[in-house]
Design a protein around this motif. Sequence first.
Motif, PDB file in Angstrom:
ATOM      1  N   ALA A 135       0.842  -1.204   0.000  1.00  0.00           N
ATOM      2  CA  ALA A 135       0.000   0.000   0.000  1.00  0.00           C
ATOM      3  C   ALA A 135       0.874   1.248   0.000  1.00  0.00           C
ATOM      4  N   GLU A 136       0.267   2.394  -0.246  1.00  0.00           N
ATOM      5  CA  GLU A 136       1.037   3.617  -0.480  1.00  0.00           C
ATOM      6  C   GLU A 136       1.337   4.427   0.775  1.00  0.00           C
ATOM      7  N   GLY A 137       0.863   4.006   1.928  1.00  0.00           N
ATOM      8  CA  GLY A 137       1.121   4.752   3.149  1.00  0.00           C
ATOM      9  C   GLY A 137      -0.101   5.496   3.618  1.00  0.00           C
ATOM     10  N   GLY A 138      -0.155   5.771   4.916  1.00  0.00           N
ATOM     11  CA  GLY A 138      -1.284   6.507   5.468  1.00  0.00           C
ATOM     12  C   GLY A 138      -2.557   5.689   5.438  1.00  0.00           C
ATOM     13  N   GLU A 139      -3.605   6.285   4.920  1.00  0.00           N
ATOM     14  CA  GLU A 139      -4.921   5.640   4.937  1.00  0.00           C
ATOM     15  C   GLU A 139      -4.954   4.302   4.202  1.00  0.00           C
ATOM     16  N   PRO A 140      -4.333   4.157   3.005  1.00  0.00           N
ATOM     17  CA  PRO A 140      -4.353   2.850   2.340  1.00  0.00           C
ATOM     18  C   PRO A 140      -3.716   1.743   3.182  1.00  0.00           C
ATOM     19  N   VAL A 141      -2.627   2.049   3.882  1.00  0.00           N
ATOM     20  CA  VAL A 141      -1.995   1.049   4.750  1.00  0.00           C
ATOM     21  C   VAL A 141      -2.899   0.749   5.939  1.00  0.00           C
ATOM     22  N   GLN A 142      -3.493   1.796   6.495  1.00  0.00           N
ATOM     23  CA  GLN A 142      -4.406   1.628   7.631  1.00  0.00           C
ATOM     24  C   GLN A 142      -5.559   0.691   7.261  1.00  0.00           C
ATOM     25  N   LEU A 143      -6.137   0.895   6.090  1.00  0.00           N
ATOM     26  CA  LEU A 143      -7.254   0.065   5.648  1.00  0.00           C
ATOM     27  C   LEU A 143      -6.807  -1.364   5.347  1.00  0.00           C
ATOM     28  N   GLU A 184       2.076   5.171   8.400  1.00  0.00           N
ATOM     29  CA  GLU A 184       2.716   6.080   7.443  1.00  0.00           C
ATOM     30  C   GLU A 184       3.806   5.371   6.649  1.00  0.00           C
ATOM     31  N   ASP A 185       4.500   4.437   7.273  1.00  0.00           N
ATOM     32  CA  ASP A 185       5.578   3.684   6.618  1.00  0.00           C
ATOM     33  C   ASP A 185       5.078   2.258   6.361  1.00  0.00           C
ATOM     34  N   PRO A 186       4.770   1.903   5.108  1.00  0.00           N
ATOM     35  CA  PRO A 186       4.207   0.586   4.810  1.00  0.00           C
ATOM     36  C   PRO A 186       5.099  -0.571   5.270  1.00  0.00           C
ATOM     37  N   ARG A 187       6.396  -0.439   5.072  1.00  0.00           N
ATOM     38  CA  ARG A 187       7.316  -1.515   5.463  1.00  0.00           C
ATOM     39  C   ARG A 187       7.294  -1.726   6.977  1.00  0.00           C
ATOM     40  N   ALA A 188       7.340  -0.633   7.736  1.00  0.00           N
ATOM     41  CA  ALA A 188       7.314  -0.741   9.199  1.00  0.00           C
ATOM     42  C   ALA A 188       5.988  -1.329   9.675  1.00  0.00           C
ATOM     43  N   ALA A 189       4.894  -0.916   9.045  1.00  0.00           N
ATOM     44  CA  ALA A 189       3.576  -1.450   9.423  1.00  0.00           C
ATOM     45  C   ALA A 189       3.518  -2.948   9.158  1.00  0.00           C
TER      46      ALA A 189
END
Length: 238
Positions: A135-143, A184-189
């Motif tokens: 995902a691209e970070g922020g809301e897309p990663v959250q979802l 915010e950071d897809p890899r860290a998430a």
Amino acid sequence: MEALPRETIVDVLEKRLREDILAGRHPAGSYLPPERELADGFGVTRTTLKHAFGRLVHAGLLETRHGVGTRVRDFLRLGGADLLPMLVRHSPEWIGEIFEVRRSIGALIAERAASHATVAQIAELRHLLAAVKDAEGGEPVQLADVEVHRALARATGNRVYVLLTNTLFNAYLPVRASLAGPFEDPRAAHDRLAPVVEAVATGDQRAAHSAAGDYLSATERIMLEGLARSRGHRGGAR
């Protein structure tokens, strides 16, 4: 661009009455003043007042009895978890209590999923975990992260866990933008969540419980820091 919603008089009146109830200005069990008196006090018609009452009855905050009046419902005694988004909107202090439940329920879900997940469900979990990293970070990663947790709940084989997971996520909606820090950071998430999925995939219940606890504690800390910053900015703006 998305058009901004326009508030009607009913919207404004509903919000005013809801805040008065939740703030305790109309205590649980008390009757509201007569409709004519309230309508005159707010400068609205009785029809507008009735529409606002109808919404608050539907929300579980009021109950009306023909010929008796409109009484404030004891929502803490009689209400359900569906009230949480409204309560969070009224006071973000509810978030701390929601996170406490999130930690305990989330660890139990991961532990049970480790003993009940099917091969197909494990494959789905790994696929959804990969989507977090992509995902691209922020809301897309959250979802994307939310979908992993929904899949973990489904993997328990207990539909009540699925509904509880949905309820907790719905409770975040009023302040979701302030809780985006862990995503915010897809890899860290992805890396924070991966140990949970892998423990479930290997069927290790103890490791799944521990990994979920670590994940939930870490993301909670980041989200609460973001919420505090958001409040600070609003306070500074005032």
